[in-house]
Design a protein around this motif. Structure first.
Motif, PDB file in Angstrom:
ATOM      1  N   ASP A 163       8.526   0.582 -29.408  1.00 27.58           N
ATOM      2  CA  ASP A 163       7.172   0.571 -29.960  1.00 27.58           C
ATOM      3  C   ASP A 163       7.145  -0.328 -31.196  1.00 27.58           C
ATOM      4  OD1 ASP A 163       5.307   2.018 -32.168  1.00 27.58           O
ATOM      5  OD2 ASP A 163       4.420   2.193 -30.179  1.00 27.58           O
ATOM      6  N   GLY A 164       6.002  -0.901 -31.478  1.00 26.06           N
ATOM      7  CA  GLY A 164       5.892  -1.808 -32.605  1.00 26.06           C
ATOM      8  C   GLY A 164       6.238  -1.205 -33.947  1.00 26.06           C
ATOM      9  N   PHE A 165       6.034   0.114 -34.104  1.00 21.20           N
ATOM     10  CA  PHE A 165       6.314   0.764 -35.380  1.00 21.20           C
ATOM     11  C   PHE A 165       7.635   1.529 -35.368  1.00 21.20           C
ATOM     12  CE2 PHE A 165       1.852  -0.112 -35.524  1.00 21.20           C
ATOM     13  CZ  PHE A 165       1.623  -0.449 -36.849  1.00 21.20           C
ATOM     14  N   ASN A 166       8.166   1.792 -34.174  1.00 17.09           N
ATOM     15  CA  ASN A 166       9.486   2.386 -34.028  1.00 17.09           C
ATOM     16  C   ASN A 166       9.662   3.666 -34.841  1.00 17.09           C
ATOM     17  OD1 ASN A 166      12.189   2.376 -32.977  1.00 17.09           O
ATOM     18  ND2 ASN A 166      12.907   1.705 -34.976  1.00 17.09           N
ATOM     19  N   ASN A 167       8.694   4.546 -34.771  1.00 15.51           N
ATOM     20  CA  ASN A 167       8.829   5.844 -35.440  1.00 15.51           C
ATOM     21  C   ASN A 167       8.076   6.894 -34.641  1.00 15.51           C
ATOM     22  OD1 ASN A 167       6.063   5.681 -36.130  1.00 15.51           O
ATOM     23  ND2 ASN A 167       6.540   4.577 -38.020  1.00 15.51           N
ATOM     24  N   MET A 168       8.138   8.124 -35.085  1.00 17.48           N
ATOM     25  CA  MET A 168       7.489   9.217 -34.362  1.00 17.48           C
ATOM     26  C   MET A 168       6.456   9.907 -35.236  1.00 17.48           C
ATOM     27  SD  MET A 168      10.722  10.821 -32.243  1.00 17.48           S
ATOM     28  CE  MET A 168       9.662  11.861 -31.241  1.00 17.48           C
ATOM     29  N   ASN A 169       5.752   9.115 -36.026  1.00 20.77           N
ATOM     30  CA  ASN A 169       4.717   9.690 -36.889  1.00 20.77           C
ATOM     31  C   ASN A 169       3.655  10.395 -36.044  1.00 20.77           C
ATOM     32  OD1 ASN A 169       6.016   8.699 -39.065  1.00 20.77           O
ATOM     33  ND2 ASN A 169       4.652   6.979 -39.417  1.00 20.77           N
ATOM     34  N   TYR A 170       3.355  11.605 -36.420  1.00 23.29           N
ATOM     35  CA  TYR A 170       2.401  12.403 -35.654  1.00 23.29           C
ATOM     36  C   TYR A 170       1.232  12.787 -36.542  1.00 23.29           C
ATOM     37  CZ  TYR A 170       0.581  16.150 -32.690  1.00 23.29           C
ATOM     38  OH  TYR A 170      -0.224  16.931 -31.913  1.00 23.29           O
TER      39      TYR A 170
ATOM     40  N   GLN B 114       4.662   6.415 -31.307  1.00 26.73           N
ATOM     41  CA  GLN B 114       5.799   5.945 -30.533  1.00 26.73           C
ATOM     42  C   GLN B 114       5.514   5.979 -29.030  1.00 26.73           C
ATOM     43  OE1 GLN B 114       8.564   4.699 -31.768  1.00 26.73           O
ATOM     44  NE2 GLN B 114       9.537   4.350 -29.802  1.00 26.73           N
ATOM     45  N   GLY B 115       6.017   4.953 -28.339  1.00 28.65           N
ATOM     46  CA  GLY B 115       5.947   4.953 -26.882  1.00 28.65           C
ATOM     47  C   GLY B 115       4.676   4.334 -26.332  1.00 28.65           C
ATOM     48  N   GLY B 116       4.627   4.250 -25.005  1.00 30.58           N
ATOM     49  CA  GLY B 116       3.464   3.685 -24.334  1.00 30.58           C
ATOM     50  C   GLY B 116       3.864   2.827 -23.145  1.00 30.58           C
ATOM     51  N   ASP B 117       2.853   2.354 -22.414  1.00 37.88           N
ATOM     52  CA  ASP B 117       3.066   1.558 -21.205  1.00 37.88           C
ATOM     53  C   ASP B 117       3.055   0.069 -21.503  1.00 37.88           C
ATOM     54  OD1 ASP B 117       3.140   3.901 -19.785  1.00 37.88           O
ATOM     55  OD2 ASP B 117       1.043   3.784 -19.128  1.00 37.88           O
ATOM     56  N   VAL B 118       3.889  -0.654 -20.754  1.00 38.70           N
ATOM     57  CA  VAL B 118       3.950  -2.111 -20.841  1.00 38.70           C
ATOM     58  C   VAL B 118       3.905  -2.670 -19.420  1.00 38.70           C
ATOM     59  CG1 VAL B 118       5.253  -4.114 -21.661  1.00 38.70           C
ATOM     60  CG2 VAL B 118       5.353  -1.953 -22.925  1.00 38.70           C
TER      61      VAL B 118
ATOM     62  N   ILE C 200       6.188  -0.189 -16.969  1.00 36.37           N
ATOM     63  CA  ILE C 200       7.242   0.680 -17.484  1.00 36.37           C
ATOM     64  C   ILE C 200       6.685   1.474 -18.660  1.00 36.37           C
ATOM     65  CG2 ILE C 200       9.090  -0.808 -16.666  1.00 36.37           C
ATOM     66  CD1 ILE C 200       8.319  -0.697 -20.375  1.00 36.37           C
ATOM     67  N   THR C 201       7.338   2.573 -18.993  1.00 35.96           N
ATOM     68  CA  THR C 201       6.882   3.422 -20.088  1.00 35.96           C
ATOM     69  C   THR C 201       7.994   3.593 -21.118  1.00 35.96           C
ATOM     70  OG1 THR C 201       5.399   4.638 -18.627  1.00 35.96           O
ATOM     71  CG2 THR C 201       5.953   5.665 -20.735  1.00 35.96           C
ATOM     72  N   ILE C 202       7.695   3.208 -22.356  1.00 37.42           N
ATOM     73  CA  ILE C 202       8.639   3.411 -23.454  1.00 37.42           C
ATOM     74  C   ILE C 202       8.580   4.877 -23.862  1.00 37.42           C
ATOM     75  CG2 ILE C 202       9.205   2.763 -25.827  1.00 37.42           C
ATOM     76  CD1 ILE C 202       7.850   0.084 -25.310  1.00 37.42           C
ATOM     77  N   ASP C 203       9.751   5.476 -24.035  1.00 33.68           N
ATOM     78  CA  ASP C 203       9.769   6.899 -24.369  1.00 33.68           C
ATOM     79  C   ASP C 203       9.442   7.120 -25.845  1.00 33.68           C
ATOM     80  OD1 ASP C 203      12.088   6.377 -25.846  1.00 33.68           O
ATOM     81  OD2 ASP C 203      13.410   6.948 -24.204  1.00 33.68           O
ATOM     82  N   GLY C 204       9.477   8.350 -26.288  1.00 31.22           N
ATOM     83  CA  GLY C 204       9.102   8.686 -27.659  1.00 31.22           C
ATOM     84  C   GLY C 204      10.262   8.761 -28.630  1.00 31.22           C
ATOM     85  N   ILE C 205      11.372   8.125 -28.294  1.00 31.98           N
ATOM     86  CA  ILE C 205      12.547   8.170 -29.164  1.00 31.98           C
ATOM     87  C   ILE C 205      12.691   6.838 -29.892  1.00 31.98           C
ATOM     88  CG2 ILE C 205      15.049   8.481 -29.251  1.00 31.98           C
ATOM     89  CD1 ILE C 205      14.814  10.058 -26.638  1.00 31.98           C
ATOM     90  N   PRO C 206      12.774   6.834 -31.230  1.00 28.79           N
ATOM     91  CA  PRO C 206      12.937   5.582 -31.978  1.00 28.79           C
ATOM     92  C   PRO C 206      14.200   4.838 -31.551  1.00 28.79           C
ATOM     93  CG  PRO C 206      12.310   7.349 -33.452  1.00 28.79           C
ATOM     94  CD  PRO C 206      12.629   7.987 -32.135  1.00 28.79           C
ATOM     95  N   GLY C 207      14.130   3.516 -31.603  1.00 32.89           N
ATOM     96  CA  GLY C 207      15.261   2.689 -31.187  1.00 32.89           C
ATOM     97  C   GLY C 207      14.951   1.947 -29.910  1.00 32.89           C
ATOM     98  N   LEU C 208      15.806   0.985 -29.594  1.00 37.17           N
ATOM     99  CA  LEU C 208      15.613   0.167 -28.407  1.00 37.17           C
ATOM    100  C   LEU C 208      15.951   0.944 -27.136  1.00 37.17           C
ATOM    101  CD1 LEU C 208      17.146  -3.151 -29.768  1.00 37.17           C
ATOM    102  CD2 LEU C 208      14.729  -2.765 -29.218  1.00 37.17           C
ATOM    103  N   GLN C 209      15.148   0.725 -26.113  1.00 34.02           N
ATOM    104  CA  GLN C 209      15.346   1.361 -24.823  1.00 34.02           C
ATOM    105  C   GLN C 209      15.507   0.251 -23.777  1.00 34.02           C
ATOM    106  OE1 GLN C 209      12.111   3.874 -23.662  1.00 34.02           O
ATOM    107  NE2 GLN C 209      13.011   4.454 -21.695  1.00 34.02           N
TER     108      GLN C 209
ATOM    109  N   TYR D 137       1.141  -3.229 -29.891  1.00 32.49           N
ATOM    110  CA  TYR D 137       2.304  -3.951 -30.412  1.00 32.49           C
ATOM    111  C   TYR D 137       3.569  -3.484 -29.698  1.00 32.49           C
ATOM    112  CZ  TYR D 137      -0.815  -5.189 -34.261  1.00 32.49           C
ATOM    113  OH  TYR D 137      -1.862  -5.655 -35.000  1.00 32.49           O
ATOM    114  N   ILE D 138       4.558  -4.363 -29.682  1.00 34.51           N
ATOM    115  CA  ILE D 138       5.820  -4.013 -29.048  1.00 34.51           C
ATOM    116  C   ILE D 138       6.945  -4.853 -29.640  1.00 34.51           C
ATOM    117  CG2 ILE D 138       5.614  -5.694 -27.168  1.00 34.51           C
ATOM    118  CD1 ILE D 138       6.867  -3.659 -25.312  1.00 34.51           C
ATOM    119  N   GLN D 139       8.131  -4.263 -29.746  1.00 32.29           N
ATOM    120  CA  GLN D 139       9.322  -4.988 -30.177  1.00 32.29           C
ATOM    121  C   GLN D 139      10.202  -5.242 -28.951  1.00 32.29           C
ATOM    122  OE1 GLN D 139      11.296  -3.617 -33.820  1.00 32.29           O
ATOM    123  NE2 GLN D 139       9.656  -2.112 -34.090  1.00 32.29           N
TER     124      GLN D 139
END
Length: 228
Positions: A117-124, A133-137, A152-161, A184-186
């Motif tokens: 995710d572009g922000f790479n965190n789990m702010n709620y 965090q996370g989302g579809d690409v 594909i779907t990025i999970d909710g865990i910070p860091g590269l997947q 946004y996406i990294q």
């Protein structure tokens, strides 16, 4: 016709045939010159822009947004970077497509890529129940005969997947953030290689066909002479 000439013609056919791509010739694009910079003062930060388009290791990255600021560092604050010790490539404008091709316009195989995710965190946010965090690409794979897509779907865990695709014979691959926070996406560690089924050039085909023809004719004359 002599055995020497037949052997020579056969050798020319082999020489004319295009060499198969080395399956071990794999390249990983890591954006090493694009590492995060510790900076919290936006007005005095060094430029985080890499360029648009951006070329590395023989591959060309082009974002659909206009201008040279469309591809940037994941964040000027390393705490938000999915690769704080290296570099990541991020779209500076939300919901824009980034397309990858070979610089020389050739075919390539797309093996895998790391995303976050572009922000790479789990702010709620309790008020909205929204998680950054996370989302579809959406990925689009294009060959000489058409295009296919995969979401594909990025999970909710910070860091590269890591996402593995193993798509071959591509002219391009593009990706579009659809439901990540603000689009946004990294991206990092594009694993690619030369196409394993590369099409020979016209000149190679012509030499190949001519060589087979001459070899066949020589062998036929030899058989005829023996039969007589």
């Amino acid at each position: 016709m002599s055995k020497f000439l037949i052997t020579l013609l056969a050798t020319s056919v082999v020489a004319a045939a295009p060499a198969a791509a080395d399956p071990c010739a794999v390249t990983t694009v890591t954006f090493p010159t694009y590492a995060p910079v510790q900076c919290y003062d936006e007005e005095n930060c060094p430029p985080a822009v890499v360029s648009n388009p951006y070329d590395e290791a023989g591959f060309h990255f082009q974002n659909s947004a206009e201008g040279g600021y469309a591809l940037v560092n994941g964040s000027s604050n390393p705490t938000n970077s999915a690769d704080p010790t290296g570099g990541v490539l991020t779209n500076n404008y939300g919901y824009k497509t980034t397309t990858v091709t070979k610089v020389d316009g050739g075919l390539f195989d797309f093996i895998s890529v790391d995303l976050a995710d572009g922000f790479n965190n789990m702010n709620y946010f309790p008020a909205t129940g929204f998680n950054r965090q996370g989302g579809d690409v959406l990925f689009t794979f294009t060959t000489g005969s058409g295009s296919t897509t995969q979401t594909i779907t990025i999970d909710g865990i910070p860091g590269l997947q890591t996402f593995t695709f193993n798509m071959t014979g591509l002219t391009s691959v593009s990706y579009l953030p659809q439901t990540t926070f603000n689009g946004y996406i990294q991206a990092d560690n594009f694993v690619v290689s030369a196409a394993t089924g590369a099409v020979p050039e016209p000149a190679s085909w012509a030499m190949l066909i001519a060589g087979f023809g001459l070899t066949g004719a020589a062998m036929r004359r030899r058989r005829t002479a023996v039969a007589a």
